[in-house]
Design a protein around this motif. Structure first.
Motif, PDB file in Angstrom:
ATOM      1  N   VAL A 188       0.861  -1.179   0.000  1.00 33.75           N
ATOM      2  CA  VAL A 188       0.000   0.000   0.000  1.00 33.75           C
ATOM      3  C   VAL A 188       0.896   1.226   0.000  1.00 33.75           C
ATOM      4  CG1 VAL A 188      -1.664   1.343   1.360  1.00 33.75           C
ATOM      5  CG2 VAL A 188      -1.906  -1.154   1.170  1.00 33.75           C
ATOM      6  N   ILE A 189       0.540   2.222  -0.780  1.00 36.10           N
ATOM      7  CA  ILE A 189       1.269   3.486  -0.810  1.00 36.10           C
ATOM      8  C   ILE A 189       0.403   4.573  -0.190  1.00 36.10           C
ATOM      9  CG2 ILE A 189       2.241   5.313  -2.269  1.00 36.10           C
ATOM     10  CD1 ILE A 189       3.980   2.838  -2.187  1.00 36.10           C
ATOM     11  N   SER A 190       0.952   5.242   0.817  1.00 33.86           N
ATOM     12  CA  SER A 190       0.250   6.347   1.461  1.00 33.86           C
ATOM     13  C   SER A 190       1.022   7.637   1.210  1.00 33.86           C
ATOM     14  CB  SER A 190       0.114   6.094   2.964  1.00 33.86           C
ATOM     15  OG  SER A 190      -0.667   7.103   3.568  1.00 33.86           O
ATOM     16  N   PHE A 191       0.420   8.512   0.424  1.00 32.49           N
ATOM     17  CA  PHE A 191       1.039   9.802   0.125  1.00 32.49           C
ATOM     18  C   PHE A 191       0.679  10.834   1.189  1.00 32.49           C
ATOM     19  CE2 PHE A 191       0.918   8.290  -4.418  1.00 32.49           C
ATOM     20  CZ  PHE A 191       2.282   8.351  -4.648  1.00 32.49           C
ATOM     21  N   THR A 192       1.566  11.764   1.418  1.00 34.51           N
ATOM     22  CA  THR A 192       1.227  12.936   2.219  1.00 34.51           C
ATOM     23  C   THR A 192       1.108  14.131   1.287  1.00 34.51           C
ATOM     24  OG1 THR A 192       1.765  14.222   4.198  1.00 34.51           O
ATOM     25  CG2 THR A 192       3.598  13.673   2.736  1.00 34.51           C
ATOM     26  N   VAL A 193       0.299  15.111   1.707  1.00 29.67           N
ATOM     27  CA  VAL A 193       0.078  16.292   0.877  1.00 29.67           C
ATOM     28  C   VAL A 193       0.216  17.551   1.719  1.00 29.67           C
ATOM     29  CG1 VAL A 193      -1.434  15.093  -0.752  1.00 29.67           C
ATOM     30  CG2 VAL A 193      -2.431  16.235   1.245  1.00 29.67           C
ATOM     31  N   GLU A 194       0.427  18.657   1.032  1.00 31.66           N
ATOM     32  CA  GLU A 194       0.486  19.960   1.678  1.00 31.66           C
ATOM     33  C   GLU A 194      -0.923  20.548   1.797  1.00 31.66           C
ATOM     34  OE1 GLU A 194       3.074  21.043   3.056  1.00 31.66           O
ATOM     35  OE2 GLU A 194       4.759  20.014   2.097  1.00 31.66           O
ATOM     36  N   THR A 195      -1.021  21.768   2.300  1.00 28.26           N
ATOM     37  CA  THR A 195      -2.336  22.381   2.522  1.00 28.26           C
ATOM     38  C   THR A 195      -3.091  22.627   1.218  1.00 28.26           C
ATOM     39  OG1 THR A 195      -1.293  24.568   2.561  1.00 28.26           O
ATOM     40  CG2 THR A 195      -1.628  23.474   4.686  1.00 28.26           C
ATOM     41  N   ASP A 196      -2.377  22.602   0.083  1.00 20.70           N
ATOM     42  CA  ASP A 196      -3.034  22.786  -1.217  1.00 20.70           C
ATOM     43  C   ASP A 196      -3.462  21.466  -1.846  1.00 20.70           C
ATOM     44  OD1 ASP A 196      -0.589  21.731  -1.929  1.00 20.70           O
ATOM     45  OD2 ASP A 196      -0.007  23.377  -3.260  1.00 20.70           O
ATOM     46  N   GLY A 197      -3.301  20.367  -1.105  1.00 19.87           N
ATOM     47  CA  GLY A 197      -3.706  19.066  -1.616  1.00 19.87           C
ATOM     48  C   GLY A 197      -2.705  18.409  -2.536  1.00 19.87           C
ATOM     49  N   ARG A 198      -1.576  19.044  -2.771  1.00 23.97           N
ATOM     50  CA  ARG A 198      -0.538  18.480  -3.620  1.00 23.97           C
ATOM     51  C   ARG A 198       0.574  17.852  -2.794  1.00 23.97           C
ATOM     52  NH1 ARG A 198      -0.175  19.955  -9.004  1.00 23.97           N
ATOM     53  NH2 ARG A 198      -1.917  21.222  -9.743  1.00 23.97           N
ATOM     54  N   LEU A 199       1.268  16.879  -3.376  1.00 25.62           N
ATOM     55  CA  LEU A 199       2.423  16.294  -2.709  1.00 25.62           C
ATOM     56  C   LEU A 199       3.471  17.374  -2.472  1.00 25.62           C
ATOM     57  CD1 LEU A 199       0.964  13.758  -3.905  1.00 25.62           C
ATOM     58  CD2 LEU A 199       3.237  12.777  -4.281  1.00 25.62           C
ATOM     59  N   PRO A 200       4.355  17.213  -1.477  1.00 23.92           N
ATOM     60  CA  PRO A 200       5.440  18.172  -1.291  1.00 23.92           C
ATOM     61  C   PRO A 200       6.287  18.366  -2.540  1.00 23.92           C
ATOM     62  CG  PRO A 200       5.225  16.823   0.657  1.00 23.92           C
ATOM     63  CD  PRO A 200       4.288  16.249  -0.368  1.00 23.92           C
ATOM     64  N   SER A 201       6.295  17.398  -3.441  1.00 23.31           N
ATOM     65  CA  SER A 201       7.013  17.539  -4.711  1.00 23.31           C
ATOM     66  C   SER A 201       6.318  18.505  -5.656  1.00 23.31           C
ATOM     67  CB  SER A 201       7.132  16.180  -5.394  1.00 23.31           C
ATOM     68  OG  SER A 201       5.843  15.684  -5.749  1.00 23.31           O
ATOM     69  N   GLY A 202       5.078  18.881  -5.353  1.00 27.68           N
ATOM     70  CA  GLY A 202       4.299  19.764  -6.214  1.00 27.68           C
ATOM     71  C   GLY A 202       3.340  19.036  -7.125  1.00 27.68           C
ATOM     72  N   GLN A 203       3.441  17.720  -7.178  1.00 29.67           N
ATOM     73  CA  GLN A 203       2.583  16.939  -8.066  1.00 29.67           C
ATOM     74  C   GLN A 203       1.196  16.772  -7.447  1.00 29.67           C
ATOM     75  OE1 GLN A 203       4.150  13.016  -8.910  1.00 29.67           O
ATOM     76  NE2 GLN A 203       3.204  12.965 -10.928  1.00 29.67           N
ATOM     77  N   SER A 204       0.177  16.707  -8.282  1.00 30.13           N
ATOM     78  CA  SER A 204      -1.172  16.478  -7.771  1.00 30.13           C
ATOM     79  C   SER A 204      -1.322  15.027  -7.342  1.00 30.13           C
ATOM     80  CB  SER A 204      -2.227  16.806  -8.830  1.00 30.13           C
ATOM     81  OG  SER A 204      -2.234  15.830  -9.849  1.00 30.13           O
ATOM     82  N   LEU A 205      -2.237  14.791  -6.431  1.00 31.38           N
ATOM     83  CA  LEU A 205      -2.505  13.436  -5.957  1.00 31.38           C
ATOM     84  C   LEU A 205      -2.959  12.549  -7.105  1.00 31.38           C
ATOM     85  CD1 LEU A 205      -2.552  11.786  -3.306  1.00 31.38           C
ATOM     86  CD2 LEU A 205      -4.942  12.490  -3.030  1.00 31.38           C
ATOM     87  N   GLN A 206      -3.789  13.089  -7.979  1.00 29.37           N
ATOM     88  CA  GLN A 206      -4.284  12.313  -9.107  1.00 29.37           C
ATOM     89  C   GLN A 206      -3.154  11.856 -10.020  1.00 29.37           C
ATOM     90  OE1 GLN A 206      -7.386  14.143 -11.432  1.00 29.37           O
ATOM     91  NE2 GLN A 206      -7.272  12.609 -13.059  1.00 29.37           N
ATOM     92  N   THR A 207      -2.290  12.773 -10.412  1.00 21.41           N
ATOM     93  CA  THR A 207      -1.230  12.385 -11.346  1.00 21.41           C
ATOM     94  C   THR A 207      -0.210  11.465 -10.682  1.00 21.41           C
ATOM     95  OG1 THR A 207       0.019  14.418 -10.871  1.00 21.41           O
ATOM     96  CG2 THR A 207      -1.493  14.458 -12.751  1.00 21.41           C
ATOM     97  N   ALA A 208      -0.002  11.629  -9.375  1.00 25.03           N
ATOM     98  CA  ALA A 208       0.923  10.740  -8.670  1.00 25.03           C
ATOM     99  C   ALA A 208       0.402   9.308  -8.670  1.00 25.03           C
ATOM    100  CB  ALA A 208       1.137  11.234  -7.244  1.00 25.03           C
ATOM    101  N   ILE A 209      -0.862   9.143  -8.347  1.00 24.43           N
ATOM    102  CA  ILE A 209      -1.458   7.804  -8.327  1.00 24.43           C
ATOM    103  C   ILE A 209      -1.459   7.202  -9.728  1.00 24.43           C
ATOM    104  CG2 ILE A 209      -3.660   6.575  -8.029  1.00 24.43           C
ATOM    105  CD1 ILE A 209      -4.159   8.400  -5.591  1.00 24.43           C
ATOM    106  N   GLU A 210      -1.829   7.989 -10.705  1.00 25.13           N
ATOM    107  CA  GLU A 210      -1.862   7.478 -12.080  1.00 25.13           C
ATOM    108  C   GLU A 210      -0.469   7.100 -12.564  1.00 25.13           C
ATOM    109  OE1 GLU A 210      -5.824   9.965 -13.594  1.00 25.13           O
ATOM    110  OE2 GLU A 210      -3.806  10.690 -14.086  1.00 25.13           O
ATOM    111  N   GLN A 211       0.550   7.862 -12.175  1.00 31.47           N
ATOM    112  CA  GLN A 211       1.908   7.551 -12.611  1.00 31.47           C
ATOM    113  C   GLN A 211       2.420   6.267 -11.964  1.00 31.47           C
ATOM    114  OE1 GLN A 211       4.650  10.843 -12.345  1.00 31.47           O
ATOM    115  NE2 GLN A 211       6.455   9.557 -12.694  1.00 31.47           N
ATOM    116  N   VAL A 212       2.153   6.098 -10.667  1.00 31.74           N
ATOM    117  CA  VAL A 212       2.584   4.868  -9.990  1.00 31.74           C
ATOM    118  C   VAL A 212       1.869   3.664 -10.591  1.00 31.74           C
ATOM    119  CG1 VAL A 212       2.657   3.610  -7.809  1.00 31.74           C
ATOM    120  CG2 VAL A 212       3.167   6.060  -7.846  1.00 31.74           C
TER     121      VAL A 212
END
Length: 326
Positions: A188-212
């Motif tokens: 299982v992969i659990s991402f963390t996000v910043e207050t804007d809902g994006r990963l600390p890398s700046g990527q959106s949660l949607q694109t991160a999940i789709e890329q993985v």
């Protein structure tokens, strides 16, 4: 040795809870000084080991009270090679610490599991670096090499799966998934996000999940979000296939940013009832999200509030009762 590795009961959509913020509980409520936030280091000391056992028993009792499943996450978020070396653990000692962390959970499961409260053992994998900062990044191949030793150790134990927590950039997630695949471990992969809902890398949660998913042939069993308040990511959970891949939430009760939490000298434990209401709203929108727990600053009060708020959505005739911890 694993009881549920071939069929994980949380995939059947019954409600499962997790613990809250282990490290913040041990530090702020139990008075432990954790070197580099490393809970596994306490396993070397009888009093520390007992404290960790008591911590898990609190959540087992809570799960039994509400007749829900419980995922027991091992105290190994920091038990990888860089952090282990910093703490003075050589390779064999670090592997043994990971084994002992799972053995402790296996003993609890053998003694405490019941038909209404299945106990799933997860080997917790943490990021190589700072969970809040994605400044240093490995390649996919580098991440796979780095995380292989810990995952290989878990594969030899009673761990049913591995869960990578507080992952903040996609290449590390991909490497972890490939390492788990190499050893036949559900992951299982659990991402963390910043207050804007994006990963600390700046990527959106949607694109991160789709890329993985694209890079690993949908390797993760499912995804989670942890170490952020629901108000930080709720608006990011829009309609789409990627949301169906998210099954778990381990949120903070605090609404502070990661930067603010890093600088805080006192614990911000938010409001348990308010956190429970956020989970209830998310469950109404996304009923497939059935693994519910907490992260930094949360404890058994928050998880009980989540049960109180969410069980009526599962069992329409569930009767509200005063919080046991009130």
């Amino acid at each position: 040795m694993s009881k549920y590795r071939n069929h994980l009961p949380q995939l059947d959509n019954d409600l499962f809870i997790t613990d809250g913020g282990m490290e913040t509980t041990l530090i702020f409520h139990e008075g432990w000084e954790l070197r580099d936030f490393a809970a596994f280091d306490l396993l070397n000391h009888p009093a520390g080991r007992q404290s960790i056992q008591n911590y898990y028993r609190t959540y087992i009792d809570l799960a039994k009270t509400y007749a829900v499943g419980l995922i027991l996450e091992s105290a190994t978020w920091r038990a990888n090679s860089d952090w282990g070396t910093k703490l003075g653990y050589h390779r064999q000692a670090l592997a043994e610490a990971n084994r002992q962390a799972i053995a402790l959970l296996q003993d609890l499961r053998q003694k405490q599991e019941s038909p209404t409260t299945p106990l799933v053992i997860s080997g917790c994998v943490g990021p190589r670096g700072d969970g809040y900062n994605a400044a240093y990044r490995m390649s996919e191949a580098g991440a796979e090499r780095y995380h292989r030793p810990q995952i290989a150790t878990f594969a030899e134990t009673a761990a049913d799966l591995v869960t990578a927590m507080t992952i903040n950039y996609v290449e590390e997630a991909i490497g972890i998934v490939r390492a788990a695949q190499a050893y036949g471990m559900p992951v299982v992969i659990s991402f963390t996000v910043e207050t804007d809902g994006r990963l600390p890398s700046g990527q959106s949660l949607q694109t991160a999940i789709e890329q993985v998913d694209q890079a690993t042939q949908q390797g993760p069993l499912y995804y989670m979000i942890n170490c952020a308040h629901p108000s930080h990511f709720a608006s990011s959970l829009t309609a789409g296939t990627f949301v169906k891949r998210i099954r778990g939430i381990r949120a903070n009760a605090s609404k502070k940013s990661h930067a603010e939490l890093d600088e805080a000298t006192v614990l911000d434990d938010g409001n348990p009832a308010d956190l429970g209401s956020h989970y209830q709203t998310l469950r109404k929108q996304f009923p497939h999200v059935n693994v519910l727990g907490g992260c930094c600053g949360t404890d058994h009060r928050h998880i009980e509030a989540i049960c109180q708020a969410c069980l009526p959505l599962v069992w329409p005739y569930f009767t509200q009762r005063p919080l046991l911890s009130a």
